[in-house]
Design a protein around this motif. Sequence first.
Motif, mmCIF file in Angstrom:
data_model
loop_
_atom_site.group_PDB
_atom_site.id
_atom_site.type_symbol
_atom_site.label_atom_id
_atom_site.label_comp_id
_atom_site.label_asym_id
_atom_site.label_seq_id
_atom_site.Cartn_x
_atom_site.Cartn_y
_atom_site.Cartn_z
ATOM 1 N N ILE A 125 0.815 -1.221 0.000
ATOM 2 C CA ILE A 125 0.000 0.000 0.000
ATOM 3 C C ILE A 125 0.847 1.269 0.000
ATOM 4 O O ILE A 125 0.297 2.366 -0.135
ATOM 5 C CB ILE A 125 -0.987 0.033 1.176
ATOM 6 C CG1 ILE A 125 -0.262 0.232 2.517
ATOM 7 C CG2 ILE A 125 -1.857 -1.212 1.200
ATOM 8 C CD1 ILE A 125 -1.196 0.575 3.670
ATOM 9 N N ALA A 126 2.171 1.158 0.117
ATOM 10 C CA ALA A 126 3.007 2.355 0.155
ATOM 11 C C ALA A 126 2.845 3.216 -1.102
ATOM 12 O O ALA A 126 2.703 4.443 -0.992
ATOM 13 C CB ALA A 126 4.466 1.984 0.389
ATOM 14 N N PRO A 127 2.858 2.647 -2.311
ATOM 15 C CA PRO A 127 2.657 3.495 -3.497
ATOM 16 C C PRO A 127 1.279 4.157 -3.532
ATOM 17 O O PRO A 127 1.130 5.244 -4.090
ATOM 18 C CB PRO A 127 2.833 2.515 -4.663
ATOM 19 C CG PRO A 127 3.656 1.395 -4.113
ATOM 20 C CD PRO A 127 3.201 1.259 -2.691
ATOM 21 N N ILE A 128 0.282 3.503 -2.940
ATOM 22 C CA ILE A 128 -1.058 4.094 -2.887
ATOM 23 C C ILE A 128 -1.045 5.333 -1.993
ATOM 24 O O ILE A 128 -1.538 6.400 -2.372
ATOM 25 C CB ILE A 128 -2.084 3.066 -2.383
ATOM 26 C CG1 ILE A 128 -2.130 1.848 -3.310
ATOM 27 C CG2 ILE A 128 -3.468 3.701 -2.255
ATOM 28 C CD1 ILE A 128 -2.963 0.688 -2.780
ATOM 29 N N GLY A 129 -0.476 5.180 -0.795
ATOM 30 C CA GLY A 129 -0.409 6.317 0.119
ATOM 31 C C GLY A 129 0.434 7.444 -0.423
ATOM 32 O O GLY A 129 0.081 8.628 -0.299
ATOM 33 N N ALA A 130 1.578 7.110 -1.042
ATOM 34 C CA ALA A 130 2.452 8.140 -1.605
ATOM 35 C C ALA A 130 1.761 8.868 -2.755
ATOM 36 O O ALA A 130 1.872 10.099 -2.901
ATOM 37 C CB ALA A 130 3.762 7.512 -2.074
ATOM 38 N N SER A 131 1.033 8.132 -3.580
ATOM 39 C CA SER A 131 0.296 8.752 -4.688
ATOM 40 C C SER A 131 -0.796 9.677 -4.171
ATOM 41 O O SER A 131 -1.026 10.766 -4.727
ATOM 42 C CB SER A 131 -0.319 7.668 -5.574
ATOM 43 O OG SER A 131 0.678 6.894 -6.208
ATOM 44 N N PHE A 132 -1.468 9.246 -3.104
ATOM 45 C CA PHE A 132 -2.491 10.097 -2.493
ATOM 46 C C PHE A 132 -1.879 11.412 -2.022
ATOM 47 O O PHE A 132 -2.406 12.496 -2.314
ATOM 48 C CB PHE A 132 -3.143 9.358 -1.327
ATOM 49 C CG PHE A 132 -4.054 10.210 -0.487
ATOM 50 C CD1 PHE A 132 -5.309 10.563 -0.946
ATOM 51 C CD2 PHE A 132 -3.645 10.668 0.758
ATOM 52 C CE1 PHE A 132 -6.155 11.361 -0.174
ATOM 53 C CE2 PHE A 132 -4.475 11.450 1.537
ATOM 54 C CZ PHE A 132 -5.731 11.800 1.069
ATOM 55 N N PHE A 133 -0.762 11.346 -1.317
ATOM 56 C CA PHE A 133 -0.101 12.563 -0.845
ATOM 57 C C PHE A 133 0.301 13.456 -2.025
ATOM 58 O O PHE A 133 0.092 14.674 -1.996
ATOM 59 C CB PHE A 133 1.136 12.201 -0.032
ATOM 60 C CG PHE A 133 0.875 11.867 1.411
ATOM 61 C CD1 PHE A 133 -0.015 12.596 2.177
ATOM 62 C CD2 PHE A 133 1.557 10.824 2.018
ATOM 63 C CE1 PHE A 133 -0.241 12.292 3.513
ATOM 64 C CE2 PHE A 133 1.346 10.507 3.360
ATOM 65 C CZ PHE A 133 0.447 11.252 4.107
ATOM 66 N N ALA A 134 0.897 12.847 -3.050
ATOM 67 C CA ALA A 134 1.388 13.626 -4.178
ATOM 68 C C ALA A 134 0.256 14.323 -4.925
ATOM 69 O O ALA A 134 0.349 15.505 -5.288
ATOM 70 C CB ALA A 134 2.172 12.721 -5.129
ATOM 71 N N ARG A 135 -0.834 13.609 -5.145
ATOM 72 C CA ARG A 135 -1.950 14.201 -5.873
ATOM 73 C C ARG A 135 -2.691 15.239 -5.042
ATOM 74 O O ARG A 135 -3.259 16.191 -5.610
ATOM 75 C CB ARG A 135 -2.903 13.103 -6.347
ATOM 76 C CG ARG A 135 -2.339 12.252 -7.465
ATOM 77 C CD ARG A 135 -2.068 13.099 -8.717
ATOM 78 N NE ARG A 135 -3.328 13.555 -9.320
ATOM 79 C CZ ARG A 135 -3.456 14.674 -10.030
ATOM 80 N NH1 ARG A 135 -2.405 15.467 -10.217
ATOM 81 N NH2 ARG A 135 -4.628 15.024 -10.543
#
Length: 387
Positions: free
Chosen positions: A368-378
Amino acid sequence: MPVVNRIADFAEDMKTWRQHLHTIPELSFDLPQTAAYVADRLREFGVDELHEGIAQTGMVAIINGQGSGPTIGLRADMDALPIAEETGADYASGHAGKMHACGHDGHTSMLLGAAKYLVETRNFRGRVALIFQPAEEDGGGAGVMVEEGIMDRFDIGQVYGIHNVPNLPVGDFVTTSGALMAAVDEFHINIQGVGGHGAMPHETNDPVVAACGIVQAIQTIVSRNHYTQQDLVVSVTQIHTGSTDNVIPDTAYINGTVRTFDASVQAMVMRRMQEVVAGQAASYGVEAKLDYELGYPATTNDAEKSAFAVDVAREISGTDKVDPEGGREMGAEDFSYMLQARPGAYLFLGQGDGAGLHHPKYNFNDEIAPIGASFFARLVERAQPLS
């Protein structure tokens, strides 16, 4: 739009960072190894500013976008728990009696992933303030960072955070507009009686019986003193007294927790608990002192920012995997202090099946790390777009 492609490219990096952090768990404000590792990564990425030593081992990293604009805050907690790990992982804790049993190692790796992407792309205006916080589990590090002035110092206008949730499907987001998590207080009651021989209770003022009476009476605060449609939990979690079977002790100690959302309910509990303790002590002929300690306030999402965060989460995971009104819970979170200082939102992110939070076999799911990082970035790119 699913996970940001560039972030997916360094998913293995996030896994490496997270698993290293997992080997070096540290507690409360005392995070020298953790903070040093995070700071090294941020310098490698090329953040524009790195401000260390906030709330002892916390830090704020600044990334400048293209052109002037506001500052958005993103927060990750870094501390671990005093639990002996039982995961059997080859990257298990190297610090005896300490482990990342709540996934703060994962939260940190997600924010590091977002940082790496945002430094590379800078597809936003204004600034991002990356908040790496100590002492979420014990000490209220978020409150200390706010008290030390990070919101004004870095001109943060809005702030966001996420927390993993075991046994919620991978990639599912859940939040609630308004109150999301409860305020948490604790109480300590010290009873002074007169001890003596267990065969001669008439010569004593028994603190054990008094403790039992106080515990029973405290339960009536929930059952008889508050409106049933207002959430309230009062739990006695410790009673300590005595040392052997034939001695009535001199003292007893009671400890517990109170969870509320409404300040008027909290005030009622404080008043009634004082009355109950004093009345029960008098009835049993003992002295009793109540120490009631206010803890983290309720975590309350701003309605507008919550709706915005939900929209971003839907972009990442899909509409059917985001619950915008998932209800509130009686757990507590010191991100509440940041939400008191600035509007923002806090969301839960599912990490799939596994041991629960604070369990010795818990382990963060690196998927889930890429999901959370993508959420922060977007969040950043949509809150502060270039166009």
